[in-house]
Design a protein around this motif. Structure first.
Motif, PDB file in Angstrom:
ATOM      1  N   GLY A 358       0.779  -1.229   0.000  1.00  0.00           N
ATOM      2  CA  GLY A 358       0.000   0.000   0.000  1.00  0.00           C
ATOM      3  C   GLY A 358       0.812   1.281   0.000  1.00  0.00           C
ATOM      4  N   SER A 359       2.116   1.206   0.245  1.00  0.00           N
ATOM      5  CA  SER A 359       2.945   2.415   0.251  1.00  0.00           C
ATOM      6  C   SER A 359       3.753   2.577  -1.030  1.00  0.00           C
ATOM      7  N   GLU A 360       3.672   1.622  -1.914  1.00  0.00           N
ATOM      8  CA  GLU A 360       4.446   1.692  -3.157  1.00  0.00           C
ATOM      9  C   GLU A 360       3.835   2.725  -4.103  1.00  0.00           C
ATOM     10  N   PRO A 361       4.652   3.662  -4.627  1.00  0.00           N
ATOM     11  CA  PRO A 361       4.107   4.666  -5.557  1.00  0.00           C
ATOM     12  C   PRO A 361       3.923   4.071  -6.949  1.00  0.00           C
ATOM     13  N   PRO A 362       3.080   4.674  -7.769  1.00  0.00           N
ATOM     14  CA  PRO A 362       2.955   4.228  -9.159  1.00  0.00           C
ATOM     15  C   PRO A 362       4.266   4.478  -9.909  1.00  0.00           C
ATOM     16  N   PRO A 363       4.533   3.736 -10.982  1.00  0.00           N
ATOM     17  CA  PRO A 363       5.748   4.007 -11.770  1.00  0.00           C
ATOM     18  C   PRO A 363       5.674   5.410 -12.372  1.00  0.00           C
ATOM     19  N   LYS A 364       6.809   6.073 -12.482  1.00  0.00           N
ATOM     20  CA  LYS A 364       6.825   7.482 -12.879  1.00  0.00           C
ATOM     21  C   LYS A 364       6.270   7.708 -14.276  1.00  0.00           C
ATOM     22  N   HIS A 365       6.408   6.706 -15.147  1.00  0.00           N
ATOM     23  CA  HIS A 365       5.991   6.961 -16.530  1.00  0.00           C
ATOM     24  C   HIS A 365       4.477   7.099 -16.689  1.00  0.00           C
ATOM     25  N   ILE A 366       3.692   6.695 -15.681  1.00  0.00           N
ATOM     26  CA  ILE A 366       2.237   6.883 -15.789  1.00  0.00           C
ATOM     27  C   ILE A 366       1.726   8.006 -14.877  1.00  0.00           C
ATOM     28  N   LEU A 367       2.662   8.823 -14.346  1.00  0.00           N
ATOM     29  CA  LEU A 367       2.272   9.957 -13.523  1.00  0.00           C
ATOM     30  C   LEU A 367       2.171  11.219 -14.378  1.00  0.00           C
ATOM     31  N   ASN A 368       1.174  12.048 -14.099  1.00  0.00           N
ATOM     32  CA  ASN A 368       1.065  13.328 -14.792  1.00  0.00           C
ATOM     33  C   ASN A 368       2.149  14.281 -14.307  1.00  0.00           C
ATOM     34  N   ALA A 369       2.558  15.204 -15.177  1.00  0.00           N
ATOM     35  CA  ALA A 369       3.607  16.171 -14.815  1.00  0.00           C
ATOM     36  C   ALA A 369       3.138  17.585 -15.133  1.00  0.00           C
ATOM     37  N   PRO A 370       2.223  18.121 -14.308  1.00  0.00           N
ATOM     38  CA  PRO A 370       1.705  19.468 -14.603  1.00  0.00           C
ATOM     39  C   PRO A 370       2.706  20.589 -14.288  1.00  0.00           C
ATOM     40  N   THR A 371       3.805  20.330 -13.544  1.00  0.00           N
ATOM     41  CA  THR A 371       4.782  21.372 -13.210  1.00  0.00           C
ATOM     42  C   THR A 371       6.155  21.002 -13.756  1.00  0.00           C
ATOM     43  N   ARG A 372       7.023  22.024 -13.872  1.00  0.00           N
ATOM     44  CA  ARG A 372       8.364  21.785 -14.395  1.00  0.00           C
ATOM     45  C   ARG A 372       9.166  20.902 -13.465  1.00  0.00           C
ATOM     46  N   LEU A 373       8.993  21.089 -12.148  1.00  0.00           N
ATOM     47  CA  LEU A 373       9.724  20.273 -11.188  1.00  0.00           C
ATOM     48  C   LEU A 373       9.369  18.801 -11.361  1.00  0.00           C
ATOM     49  N   MET A 374       8.100  18.517 -11.570  1.00  0.00           N
ATOM     50  CA  MET A 374       7.677  17.136 -11.729  1.00  0.00           C
ATOM     51  C   MET A 374       8.242  16.545 -13.015  1.00  0.00           C
ATOM     52  N   LYS A 375       8.342  17.368 -14.053  1.00  0.00           N
ATOM     53  CA  LYS A 375       8.945  16.884 -15.293  1.00  0.00           C
ATOM     54  C   LYS A 375      10.421  16.578 -15.084  1.00  0.00           C
ATOM     55  N   GLU A 376      11.083  17.455 -14.284  1.00  0.00           N
ATOM     56  CA  GLU A 376      12.503  17.237 -14.003  1.00  0.00           C
ATOM     57  C   GLU A 376      12.720  15.964 -13.184  1.00  0.00           C
ATOM     58  N   ALA A 384       3.748   5.674 -23.045  1.00  0.00           N
ATOM     59  CA  ALA A 384       3.284   5.374 -24.403  1.00  0.00           C
ATOM     60  C   ALA A 384       1.768   5.514 -24.436  1.00  0.00           C
ATOM     61  N   TYR A 385       1.303   6.456 -25.257  1.00  0.00           N
ATOM     62  CA  TYR A 385      -0.139   6.713 -25.376  1.00  0.00           C
ATOM     63  C   TYR A 385      -0.760   5.560 -26.153  1.00  0.00           C
ATOM     64  N   ASP A 386      -1.604   4.801 -25.492  1.00  0.00           N
ATOM     65  CA  ASP A 386      -2.094   3.546 -26.073  1.00  0.00           C
ATOM     66  C   ASP A 386      -2.810   3.736 -27.406  1.00  0.00           C
ATOM     67  N   PHE A 399       1.963  -1.465 -12.775  1.00  0.00           N
ATOM     68  CA  PHE A 399       2.157  -1.784 -11.359  1.00  0.00           C
ATOM     69  C   PHE A 399       3.348  -0.996 -10.813  1.00  0.00           C
ATOM     70  N   PRO A 400       3.462  -0.880  -9.466  1.00  0.00           N
ATOM     71  CA  PRO A 400       4.637  -0.202  -8.898  1.00  0.00           C
ATOM     72  C   PRO A 400       5.935  -0.861  -9.367  1.00  0.00           C
ATOM     73  N   ASP A 401       6.962  -0.027  -9.535  1.00  0.00           N
ATOM     74  CA  ASP A 401       8.274  -0.555  -9.931  1.00  0.00           C
ATOM     75  C   ASP A 401       8.757  -1.563  -8.893  1.00  0.00           C
ATOM     76  N   GLY A 402       9.255  -2.680  -9.353  1.00  0.00           N
ATOM     77  CA  GLY A 402       9.791  -3.693  -8.454  1.00  0.00           C
ATOM     78  C   GLY A 402       8.754  -4.656  -7.928  1.00  0.00           C
ATOM     79  N   MET A 403       7.473  -4.366  -8.156  1.00  0.00           N
ATOM     80  CA  MET A 403       6.428  -5.277  -7.699  1.00  0.00           C
ATOM     81  C   MET A 403       6.129  -6.286  -8.797  1.00  0.00           C
ATOM     82  N   LYS A 404       6.074  -7.546  -8.417  1.00  0.00           N
ATOM     83  CA  LYS A 404       5.741  -8.578  -9.388  1.00  0.00           C
ATOM     84  C   LYS A 404       4.319  -8.367  -9.890  1.00  0.00           C
ATOM     85  N   ARG A 405       4.161  -8.485 -11.188  1.00  0.00           N
ATOM     86  CA  ARG A 405       2.841  -8.273 -11.779  1.00  0.00           C
ATOM     87  C   ARG A 405       1.826  -9.249 -11.167  1.00  0.00           C
ATOM     88  N   GLY A 406       0.680  -8.728 -10.717  1.00  0.00           N
ATOM     89  CA  GLY A 406      -0.355  -9.575 -10.137  1.00  0.00           C
ATOM     90  C   GLY A 406      -1.351 -10.060 -11.174  1.00  0.00           C
TER      91      GLY A 406
END
Length: 436
Positions: A358-376, A384-386, A399-406
């Motif tokens: 429950g504490s694992e963050p989503p992988p960065k590539h599927i996170l939105n980046a509305p600010t420059r800091l987040m893009k950095e 990849a836009y499906d 899935f979170p990075d490092g988590m085995k696919r469920g």
């Protein structure tokens, strides 16, 4: 025209002031009708009495099956003083008095069998008050309850007692009881064979209720035996045993649910109407039907949930009794629908996995980046836009990075889920191919 049903015999008349149920009360355990599963030679009570070692007991069963009678006869068989109280009318003061009298009796060498009717009505502290007196032998407790002891009695009390289940009397048992009553009053019931069977059915397995009905029928003056229609017109049918907050409620909804799950529309309809006859709220049933559609049918037939919601709404618009027909149709639909609990199982498996990670963050590539800091920080990098991909499918990891696919959703080969299984397998193949 005079008839043999016109008047009772002189012998019966001398006891007319005593209720029939009291006059027919067994004087020995061997006279008890039914309950051989506890009274037989190899049954629990038979073995205890043979060994001369009777333990504290809890009789669990419906009304009118002999709980009080058996307790009284057990006291006679074991030469114990019989004391009867009801948890409905007894409080702490009376319990203390009973215990003190039992102690005095014990000093003179006489034991006490304390029969507590409706023992589940006592609260936890009152139930606990029995324990020391049971342990030191002051009393031998025999409790009676119509509710499930597992839910209503303290674990400490149950651990010191043996629970014996008493069953509803069978039609054969009830017939024996009627024959005993006819012998007692020296008269035959003024009923045809079919009406006699109907009377037994009316008792609903309750011996005491049957004797009350017999006593009413015996009091009628009639020139010829009554048929079922005449019996019905003279005698209100006894309401079926049903407590909307007790065991009967949970037993019947369990039977209904499992009949639907087992694809048996006839059994499901029977239990549905049994619950309605007992006074169950149709709205409760509508809610349970919707749950069945979600839990046991799921995506094998997505229409099932809609059918339940429409039936529910129809009931709200029509009310009773017409609205119950809409719910009845929903029951039939559910029973005959293809079954799958794959969605339910997927949800439960995903809940377990979510609690573990429950504490694992989503992988960065599927996170939105509305600010420059987040893009950095790399948010959104490599996404990849499906819709721009072949087959509108990228196969990326969500899935979170490092988590085995469920793998949680495993559709079945039934109903519409057969088509969903093809899609699951198709995307799994593409994912494997595109991820090398």
């Amino acid at each position: 025209m005079a008839d043999l049903f016109d008047s009772p015999s002189d012998a019966a008349a001398t006891q007319a002031h005593r209720p029939l149920a009291d006059r027919l009360r067994p004087r020995a355990l061997s006279e008890v009708i039914g309950q051989q599963q506890v009274l037989g030679p190899e049954a629990p009570l038979g073995v205890m009495l043979e060994a001369g070692a009777l333990s504290s007991l809890v009789f669990w069963g419906p009304p009118g099956v002999g709980k009080t009678t058996i307790a009284r006869l057990l006291a006679n068989e074991t030469d114990l003083h019989f004391v009867q109280i009801s948890a409905i009318f007894s409080g702490v003061a009376e319990l203390k008095k009973v215990f003190e009298e039992a102690k005095l009796r014990r000093r003179t060498g006489r034991g006490t069998l304390l029969f507590v009717d409706e023992i589940h009505r006592f609260n936890k502290s009152q139930q606990d008050s029995f324990l020391p007196h049971m342990e030191d032998g002051t009393i031998l407790l025999v409790g009676a309850t119509t509710e499930n002891p597992s839910f209503e009695l303290n674990a400490a009390l149950l651990s010191r007692s043996q629970v014996l289940v008493l069953e509803r009397l069978s039609l054969a048992d009830l017939e024996r009881l009627v024959q005993r009553a006819e012998k007692e009053v020296d008269r035959a019931l003024p009923l045809t064979g079919e009406a006699r069977e109907q009377l037994l059915e009316m008792a609903d397995g309750d011996g005491r209720a049957l004797l009350n009905l017999v006593e009413q029928v015996m009091a009628w003056r009639t020139e010829r035996p009554l048929d079922p229609a005449a019996l019905t017109s003279r005698l209100q049918k006894r309401a079926a045993q049903y407590d909307k907050s007790g065991d009967a409620h949970y037993n019947l909804i369990s039977a209904l649910h499992k009949s639907v799950r087992g694809s048996d529309p006839d059994a499901a309809m029977y239990w549905y109407t049994r619950m309605l006859a007992g006074g169950e709220d149709p709205r409760y049933l509508a809610r349970r039907f919707t749950r069945m559609a979600v839990e046991d049918i799921g995506l094998a037939d997505p229409q099932a949930q809609r059918v339940c919601l429409d039936a529910w709404e129809t009931y709200e618009r029509l009310g009773s009794p017409e609205g119950e027909l809409a719910l009845a149709q929903a029951v039939i639909y559910l029973a005959l629908a293809p079954k799958s609990n794959a969605g339910y199982a997927a949800y439960k498996a995903a809940v377990v996995a979510a609690k573990k990670t429950g504490s694992e963050p989503p992988p960065k590539h599927i996170l939105n980046a509305p600010t420059r800091l987040m893009k950095e920080q790399g948010y959104g990098d490599g996404y990849a836009y499906d819709h721009d991909q072949e087959d509108a499918f990228s196969g990326q990891n969500y899935f979170p990075d490092g988590m085995k696919r469920g793998v949680y959703y495993v559709p079945v080969e039934r109903g519409f889920e057969r088509e969903l299984k093809k899609r699951v397998d198709y995307f799994a193949g593409l994912r494997s191919k595109r991820n090398g």
